[in-house]
Design a protein around this motif. Structure first.
Motif, mmCIF file in Angstrom:
data_model
loop_
_atom_site.group_PDB
_atom_site.id
_atom_site.type_symbol
_atom_site.label_atom_id
_atom_site.label_comp_id
_atom_site.label_asym_id
_atom_site.label_seq_id
_atom_site.Cartn_x
_atom_site.Cartn_y
_atom_site.Cartn_z
ATOM 1 N N VAL A 69 0.847 -1.192 0.000
ATOM 2 C CA VAL A 69 0.000 0.000 0.000
ATOM 3 C C VAL A 69 0.883 1.242 0.000
ATOM 4 O O VAL A 69 1.812 1.360 0.806
ATOM 5 N N LYS A 104 -3.320 3.812 -1.555
ATOM 6 C CA LYS A 104 -3.787 3.004 -2.688
ATOM 7 C C LYS A 104 -2.935 1.747 -2.828
ATOM 8 O O LYS A 104 -1.760 1.746 -2.479
ATOM 9 N N ALA A 105 -3.551 0.688 -3.368
ATOM 10 C CA ALA A 105 -2.822 -0.555 -3.596
ATOM 11 C C ALA A 105 -1.822 -0.349 -4.727
ATOM 12 O O ALA A 105 -2.179 0.075 -5.817
ATOM 13 N N THR A 125 -0.251 -6.208 -5.816
ATOM 14 C CA THR A 125 -0.960 -7.304 -5.155
ATOM 15 C C THR A 125 -0.358 -8.623 -5.593
ATOM 16 O O THR A 125 0.094 -8.767 -6.729
ATOM 17 N N LYS A 173 -9.221 1.572 -0.383
ATOM 18 C CA LYS A 173 -8.482 2.780 0.001
ATOM 19 C C LYS A 173 -8.132 2.650 1.482
ATOM 20 O O LYS A 173 -9.002 2.371 2.308
ATOM 21 N N TRP A 174 -6.851 2.843 1.808
ATOM 22 C CA TRP A 174 -6.379 2.783 3.188
ATOM 23 C C TRP A 174 -6.109 4.190 3.714
ATOM 24 O O TRP A 174 -5.942 5.134 2.937
ATOM 25 N N GLU A 195 5.252 3.267 2.615
ATOM 26 C CA GLU A 195 4.560 2.086 2.115
ATOM 27 C C GLU A 195 4.499 1.019 3.195
ATOM 28 O O GLU A 195 5.406 0.903 4.014
ATOM 29 N N GLU A 242 0.375 -5.341 3.599
ATOM 30 C CA GLU A 242 -0.821 -5.797 4.284
ATOM 31 C C GLU A 242 -1.157 -7.199 3.795
ATOM 32 O O GLU A 242 -0.950 -7.522 2.624
#
Length: 111
Positions: free
Chosen positions: A63, A68-69, A72, A93-94, A100, A103
């Protein structure tokens, strides 16, 4: 010194640097539990529903500081369900952070 002693020393040194995390020069990204501000529910794939496929999908997410991601990676789960999980997580959204973070997200799919 003989050449094979030098070569053995170099191989030993490289082995220690490569396999010992204490000597790693790469900066590790912190792992943490950032708060999810906006969560999008995954869409259960129709094919998986008809085949009664269920289970848990684990996805690792890097993240950005803005929340934002960035990246992945599916760590485990059925491939039919994994695509739906990644598609949803990429829209999440985190909360903002200083740097960074990594997660680990687990999504459960049950028909």
């Amino acid at each position: 010194m003989r050449p094979y002693f030098v070569a053995a020393f170099v191989v030993l040194f490289l082995g220690v640097v490569v396999f010992c995390p204490a000597f790693s020069f790469a900066q590790e990204q912190p792992e943490g539990k950032r708060t999810v501000v906006d969560k999008v529910a995954p869409v259960y794939p129709d094919l998986a529903r008809r085949a009664q496929i269920h289970g848990t999908v684990r996805v690792g997410v890097v993240v950005t500081p803005s929340g934002k991601a960035k990246f992945t990676q599916v760590i485990g789960g059925n491939p039919l369900l994994a695509k739906a999980a990644v598609d949803a997580i990429e829209k999440w959204k985190w909360a903002p952070a200083a740097q960074e973070t990594k997660e680990l997200i687990e999504l459960n799919f049950h028909p």
